[in-house]
Motif scaffolding. Sequence first.
Motif, PDB file in Angstrom:
ATOM      1  N   SER A   9     -24.440  35.123 -12.415  1.00  0.00           N
ATOM      2  CA  SER A   9     -24.178  36.128 -13.441  1.00  0.00           C
ATOM      3  C   SER A   9     -24.654  35.646 -14.814  1.00  0.00           C
ATOM      4  O   SER A   9     -25.287  36.399 -15.570  1.00  0.00           O
ATOM      5  CB  SER A   9     -22.682  36.443 -13.467  1.00  0.00           C
ATOM      6  OG  SER A   9     -22.382  37.331 -14.503  1.00  0.00           O
ATOM      7  N   VAL A  10     -24.349  34.390 -15.133  1.00  0.00           N
ATOM      8  CA  VAL A  10     -24.802  33.826 -16.410  1.00  0.00           C
ATOM      9  C   VAL A  10     -26.323  33.806 -16.461  1.00  0.00           C
ATOM     10  O   VAL A  10     -26.929  34.137 -17.485  1.00  0.00           O
ATOM     11  CB  VAL A  10     -24.205  32.408 -16.616  1.00  0.00           C
ATOM     12  CG1 VAL A  10     -24.870  31.700 -17.783  1.00  0.00           C
ATOM     13  CG2 VAL A  10     -22.714  32.486 -16.816  1.00  0.00           C
ATOM     14  N   ARG A  12     -28.421  35.820 -14.978  1.00  0.00           N
ATOM     15  CA  ARG A  12     -28.896  37.200 -15.206  1.00  0.00           C
ATOM     16  C   ARG A  12     -28.765  37.587 -16.681  1.00  0.00           C
ATOM     17  O   ARG A  12     -29.656  38.208 -17.253  1.00  0.00           O
ATOM     18  CB  ARG A  12     -28.108  38.183 -14.344  1.00  0.00           C
ATOM     19  CG  ARG A  12     -28.568  38.228 -12.930  1.00  0.00           C
ATOM     20  CD  ARG A  12     -27.905  39.382 -12.173  1.00  0.00           C
ATOM     21  NE  ARG A  12     -27.894  39.094 -10.769  1.00  0.00           N
ATOM     22  CZ  ARG A  12     -26.811  38.965 -10.019  1.00  0.00           C
ATOM     23  NH1 ARG A  12     -25.621  39.175 -10.524  1.00  0.00           N
ATOM     24  NH2 ARG A  12     -26.908  38.678  -8.748  1.00  0.00           N
ATOM     25  N   CYS A  13     -27.638  37.210 -17.282  1.00  0.00           N
ATOM     26  CA  CYS A  13     -27.444  37.498 -18.706  1.00  0.00           C
ATOM     27  C   CYS A  13     -28.498  36.783 -19.551  1.00  0.00           C
ATOM     28  O   CYS A  13     -29.031  37.361 -20.511  1.00  0.00           O
ATOM     29  CB  CYS A  13     -26.048  37.080 -19.157  1.00  0.00           C
ATOM     30  SG  CYS A  13     -24.719  38.076 -18.469  1.00  0.00           S
ATOM     31  N   ASP A  16     -31.736  38.607 -19.289  1.00  0.00           N
ATOM     32  CA  ASP A  16     -31.695  39.777 -20.175  1.00  0.00           C
ATOM     33  C   ASP A  16     -31.900  39.350 -21.631  1.00  0.00           C
ATOM     34  O   ASP A  16     -32.622  40.010 -22.382  1.00  0.00           O
ATOM     35  CB  ASP A  16     -30.365  40.533 -20.042  1.00  0.00           C
ATOM     36  CG  ASP A  16     -30.226  41.259 -18.718  1.00  0.00           C
ATOM     37  OD1 ASP A  16     -31.259  41.456 -18.036  1.00  0.00           O
ATOM     38  OD2 ASP A  16     -29.082  41.606 -18.367  1.00  0.00           O
ATOM     39  N   LEU A  17     -31.249  38.260 -22.021  1.00  0.00           N
ATOM     40  CA  LEU A  17     -31.412  37.747 -23.379  1.00  0.00           C
ATOM     41  C   LEU A  17     -32.871  37.399 -23.655  1.00  0.00           C
ATOM     42  O   LEU A  17     -33.409  37.741 -24.712  1.00  0.00           O
ATOM     43  CB  LEU A  17     -30.515  36.518 -23.589  1.00  0.00           C
ATOM     44  CG  LEU A  17     -30.652  35.790 -24.921  1.00  0.00           C
ATOM     45  CD1 LEU A  17     -30.234  36.689 -26.074  1.00  0.00           C
ATOM     46  CD2 LEU A  17     -29.832  34.509 -24.909  1.00  0.00           C
TER      47      LEU A  17
END
Length: 96
Positions: A9-10, A12-13, A16-17
């Motif tokens: 999850s981190v 993926r974030c 996105d960043l």
Amino acid sequence: MSVNDDLTSVQRCLDDLFRSVGRLEQKLGRGGLEIRRVRLDAAHLRESVALLRESAAGPPAVKSSEFVPVPDTPYDDSLWTDSDDEGLGAHHGNHH
């Protein structure tokens, strides 16, 4: 959620960043100090998460052939005749 799920999850974030920072760079230009800092900080976060993922996976398996047996017998004292014990003074009355 497992640790692996949280790390994914981190990641993926962070992906996105990175995409968002890329869009900002296109709009603001790459030369500004602020955008360069944001890009470097995002890269550092990406590296840190990769290291965290490696450490969470645990130590790599060690092959039995990598073990070196250490004998229980004492070392041969003749190995140490040419050296002094540091901090304890010289042996055999030799004072430097």
